[in-house]
Enzyme design. Structure first.
Site, mmCIF file in Angstrom:
data_model
loop_
_atom_site.group_PDB
_atom_site.id
_atom_site.type_symbol
_atom_site.label_atom_id
_atom_site.label_comp_id
_atom_site.label_asym_id
_atom_site.label_seq_id
_atom_site.Cartn_x
_atom_site.Cartn_y
_atom_site.Cartn_z
ATOM 1 N N GLN A 77 -13.056 -15.652 3.286
ATOM 2 C CA GLN A 77 -11.918 -15.133 2.536
ATOM 3 C C GLN A 77 -12.236 -15.162 1.041
ATOM 4 O O GLN A 77 -12.697 -16.171 0.515
ATOM 5 C CB GLN A 77 -10.665 -15.989 2.856
ATOM 6 C CG GLN A 77 -9.376 -15.437 2.294
ATOM 7 C CD GLN A 77 -8.959 -14.114 2.938
ATOM 8 O OE1 GLN A 77 -9.298 -13.818 4.085
ATOM 9 N NE2 GLN A 77 -8.225 -13.304 2.199
ATOM 10 N N LYS B 185 -4.254 -14.135 9.746
ATOM 11 C CA LYS B 185 -5.398 -13.706 10.564
ATOM 12 C C LYS B 185 -5.501 -14.574 11.819
ATOM 13 O O LYS B 185 -5.736 -14.071 12.924
ATOM 14 C CB LYS B 185 -6.706 -13.767 9.733
ATOM 15 C CG LYS B 185 -6.772 -12.670 8.687
ATOM 16 C CD LYS B 185 -7.946 -12.783 7.724
ATOM 17 C CE LYS B 185 -7.778 -11.732 6.615
ATOM 18 N NZ LYS B 185 -8.863 -11.699 5.637
ATOM 19 N N ASP C 110 -15.335 -7.244 8.112
ATOM 20 C CA ASP C 110 -14.684 -6.738 6.893
ATOM 21 C C ASP C 110 -15.308 -5.409 6.452
ATOM 22 O O ASP C 110 -14.707 -4.671 5.666
ATOM 23 C CB ASP C 110 -14.884 -7.738 5.738
ATOM 24 C CG ASP C 110 -13.702 -8.687 5.544
ATOM 25 O OD1 ASP C 110 -12.579 -8.306 5.906
ATOM 26 O OD2 ASP C 110 -13.924 -9.791 5.015
HETATM 27 N N1 GUN Z 1 -9.377 -11.240 0.079
HETATM 28 C C1 GUN Z 1 -8.434 -10.283 -0.069
HETATM 29 N N2 GUN Z 1 -8.585 -9.326 0.881
HETATM 30 C C2 GUN Z 1 -9.654 -9.689 1.627
HETATM 31 C C3 GUN Z 1 -10.291 -9.113 2.742
HETATM 32 O O1 GUN Z 1 -9.920 -8.053 3.241
HETATM 33 N N3 GUN Z 1 -11.361 -9.786 3.233
HETATM 34 C C4 GUN Z 1 -11.811 -10.946 2.692
HETATM 35 N N4 GUN Z 1 -12.882 -11.535 3.238
HETATM 36 N N5 GUN Z 1 -11.229 -11.508 1.651
HETATM 37 C C5 GUN Z 1 -10.160 -10.886 1.115
#
Ligand code: GUN
Length: 282
Positions: A96, A52, A119
């Site tokens: 996350q 990211k 998200d």
């Molecule tokens: N953990 C696995 N996929 C994601 C996601 O798309 N967003 C977040 N915040 N955590 C994750």
């Protein structure tokens, strides 16, 4: 003949488009900013967060990554979220997942400002999506729609089957397909005769989390098949929910694993953050 939908290439195209929009915003004095909080040492999460951060740099965003120790208290985490909720230069904010066990995941998600929830996990965004209002759409299903359209197959009027009913993928995926005027069925672990349901589908989105679970004999000729799965097989190889070998020779579209849905997900996170910065500008 099996035709592959190249998610890596599409993600690169989308990132080029995002970068061009970022340059325009920067000329107006706005730099989209994404803050990511990672608590603990989960190795998969570390990879995701690094990717990211890399994607932010690639498209020209301001990026802030907070790597907090495993023993961070919920109170300290909520205080950081509160600070970033209020920060003018941050347009997108995410924690996350998973968070360590001593932290209440729902409390953390609900602490995020819905206007920065890139998200698309919060009820405010899920609800808005359901009724067709402006919303942050969860990144994976948003990328899947883009991939289906890439096949050139029209979605309207088609029968779509989504396998999996998670809040992050299955449910929003079904809503998005409905908005595209597909006739949508959601299948899950209690569905009777999954094969029967799948054999009627012109569009299949598989988000089950079981290696090679759906085989070619369960898929109709001509179908567009989107594989959200990211599983390790018995040899430790990354494989999807769709059994690729049994799809060979079928007259279908398929997203490969890796190189299908995966690269699109982070790209859609960039797109949501860009949209957030644009919305704030007005
Ligand atoms: N953990 C696995 N996929 C994601 C996601 O798309 N967003 C977040 N915040 N955590 C994750």
């Amino acid at each position: 003949m099996l035709k592959l939908i190249d998610g890596k290439k599409l993600a690169e195209e989308r990132r080029t488009e995002i970068k061009a929009e970022v340059e325009k915003l920067k000329a107006e004095g706005i730099t989209p900013g994404l803050a990511v909080i990672l608590v603990g040492e989960d190795s998969a999460s570390q990879v995701y967060v690094n990717n990211k951060e890399k994607a932010c740099h690639e498209v020209g965003f301001h990026s802030e990554v907070y790597r907090l120790p495993e023993d961070t208290t919920q109170e300290d985490l909520l205080a950081l979220i509160d600070k970033l909720n209020k920060a003018e230069h941050i347009h997108g904010l995410l924690v996350q997942l998973p968070v360590p066990k001593h932290i209440d995941e729902q409390a953390v998600i609900h602490a995020i400002n819905p206007a920065k929830d890139v998200d698309g996990f919060l009820p405010e965004n899920m609800g808005a999506l359901l009724i067709g209002d402006e919303a942050f759409v969860p990144c994976t299903p948003k990328g899947c729609v883009d991939l289906i359209k890439q096949s050139g197959v029209e979605i309207a009027g088609k029968k779509a089957v989504v396998v999996g009913r998670s809040n992050i993928v299955g449910k929003p995926m079904a809503i998005l397909l409905l908005q595209e005027n597909a006739t949508v069925t959601i299948c899950h672990s209690k569905t009777k005769n999954l094969k029967e349901e799948l054999l009627q589908a012109d569009i299949v989105v598989a988000a089950i989390g079981k290696a090679n679970f759906i085989t070619g004999d369960m898929i109709k000729e001509g179908a567009v098949v989107i594989d959200v799965g990211m599983n390790r097989d018995e040899n430790g190889k990354l494989v999807g929910d769709i059994d690729r070998a049994s799809m060979e020779g079928k007259d279908c579209w398929l997203t490969p694993v890796p190189g299908g849905v995966g690269p699109m997900t982070i790209t859609m996170l960039m797109k949501n953050t860009l949209e957030s910065a644009m919305r704030k500008r007005g």
